[in-house]
Enzyme design. Structure first.
Site, PDB file in Angstrom:
ATOM      1  N   TYR A 116      -5.824 -13.524  -1.522  1.00 50.54           N
ATOM      2  CA  TYR A 116      -6.241 -12.442  -0.611  1.00 50.54           C
ATOM      3  C   TYR A 116      -5.046 -12.041   0.238  1.00 50.54           C
ATOM      4  O   TYR A 116      -4.286 -12.889   0.710  1.00 50.54           O
ATOM      5  CB  TYR A 116      -7.365 -12.935   0.307  1.00 50.54           C
ATOM      6  N   GLU A 204      -5.791  -3.658   2.260  1.00 50.27           N
ATOM      7  CA  GLU A 204      -6.224  -4.950   1.711  1.00 50.27           C
ATOM      8  C   GLU A 204      -6.067  -4.998   0.192  1.00 50.27           C
ATOM      9  O   GLU A 204      -6.380  -4.028  -0.489  1.00 50.27           O
ATOM     10  CB  GLU A 204      -7.698  -5.156   2.086  1.00 50.27           C
TER      11      GLU A 204
END
Ligand code: GDP
Ligand code: MN
Length: 402
Positions: A116, A204
């Site tokens: 992530y 992101e």
């Protein structure tokens, strides 16, 4: 402002972040040819891996069945049929789900590990922050709750941004080795630059992946296979390229109309429509309605001037919601004269015609004249009630709605 994944992938590519190639499709018939083109580009034939992904402004697609790995033209077509003919319901959409109008067909990749990576603003430290985790792919909120040590937060200096040594430290902490380190650093610096350049509120990549070793890439490849960008609405005026990516089909139609008329409107689940001038007053109005046992149907700020046009449009927007069983108007005349506002409300109400109860509370400059105008209009507007203060108004509208 939000954009689609395919747009985010293009943006990432333009910042040097490697993303597998893909094509946007809007119909079931396009799926098979897109699959064939996609595997051919990867030097493969039928049997090659591709991924079909719904393009909607919500995540959680994988779990909802709207990200599918396919290995044939037939499977690609089946996946496209499913996604284009069903509403997607995920933990980010609400139970009513979302229509899917666009898909991407992208080259599939083998995954050795999912990470992530994100940039956002940390209000506590008042810094932009790079957030990274070796536990990617899944919802990061869950990782943050169950295993907070697995999340690496790196605050960025306001002037110098993400420094190469910071990115390298993060890459090592994530467990990257050999040539992977340089690749991961490039991804982080690209993402950080895009975040700053485009005035993002979030940028992101989830997941960032490492591919298994191959003869060509013995250390594997670090790639972005999903991307999400949100932009600060107050800064989009200086990013025409980003504004051009706006997709009205993904927005609530009432909210879009409101935006056009300079109204701040957010639809909610209750049955009492609120028409208020000022965001703080709108919040207080919603709170007071709840205090008297009611449920607001919306947040609506008509702005300081509360012109007749704005008020007319606001009534239209509120009444376009079939759940609305009553309306509460709460206007404070500061710079504006209450008499002007009252006349505006009455004209707007007459023009639209009301069947639901309408409770109006006015306060401020020249309020007596304003109240008189409302009282005189009661004959023509049979559902109109005037209120003396905020509590009185909320009590009356909650009572009228029942
Ligand atoms: P999201 O669920 O909306 O965040 O959609 P993602 O694009 O992140 O996809 C969800 C999951 O599908 C990923 O975490 C991967 O595990 C898997 N996935 C997506 N693309 C590929 C691919 O090309 N190859 C493989 N093996 N898995 C993929
Ligand atoms: Mn994802």
């Amino acid at each position: 402002m939000k954009i689609h994944e395919y747009q985010a992938r293009d943006l990432l590519r333009s910042y040097g972040v490697p993303v597998p190639p893909g094509e946007v499709i809007t119909s079931i018939e396009q799926a098979a040819p897109a699959y064939k083109a996609c595997v051919a580009e990867a030097g493969l034939g039928e049997g090659g891996l591709a991924v079909i992904k719904a393009q909607v402004h919500a995540g959680g697609r994988g779990k909802a069945g709207f990200v599918k790995l396919v290995r044939s033209a037939q499977e690609a077509e089946d996946a496209a049929r499913f996604m284009l003919s069903n509403k997607m319901v995920s933990n980010q959409t609400g139970p009513e789900g979302l229509d899917v109008k666009k898909l991407i067909v992208a080259a599939g990749v083998d995954i050795a590990h999912e990470y992530y990576l994100a940039l956002t603003t940390d209000r506590k430290t008042r810094r932009n922050v790079l957030i990274a985790s070796a536990e990617g792919g899944v919802e990061i909120e869950q990782v943050a709750e169950s295993n907070p040590e697995a999340i690496i937060k790196t605050p960025l200096h306001p002037l110098t941004g993400l420094q190469p040594h910071q990115a390298r430290t993060v890459a090592f902490k994530l467990g990257f080795k050999g040539k992977q380190v340089g690749q991961a650093v490039r991804v982080m610096t690209g993402l950080a630059k895009a975040f700053l350049d485009k005035d993002c509120s979030i940028a992101e990549i989830n997941p960032l992946i490492l591919t298994p070793p191959t003869p060509e890439f013995p250390d594997g490849q670090v790639l972005a296979i999903d991307a999400k960008f949100n932009f600060d609405d107050n800064a989009t005026f200086r990013h025409k390229d980003i504004l051009a990516l706006f997709d009205p089909a993904e927005e609530n139609p009432a909210e879009l109309t409101a935006h056009k008329f300079g109204l701040s409107y957010i639809a909610l689940d209750g049955n009492i429509g609120c028409l208020v001038n000022g965001a703080g007053l709108a919040m207080a109005t919603m709170d007071t309605i709840k205090l008297f046992g009611g449920e607001p149907a919306n947040f609506l700020d008509v702005g300081g001037s509360a012109s007749e046009d704005a008020v007319t449009e606001a009534f239209r927007i509120i009444l376009s919601d079939e759940a609305v069983k009553g309306i509460m108007v709460n206007i404070f005349g500061g710079i504006m004269d209450c008499a002007v506002i009252a006349a505006g409300i009455v004209n707007a109400a007459k023009q639209i015609g009301f069947t639901v109860p309408l409770v109006v509370r006015l306060e401020g400059t020249n309020v007596e004249a304003g109240r008189k105008i409302l009282q005189d209009a009661e004959g023509e507007l049979p559902t109109l009630q005037t209120a003396t203060d905020l509590g009185d108004a909320a009590e009356k509208v909650c009572g009228a709605v029942g």
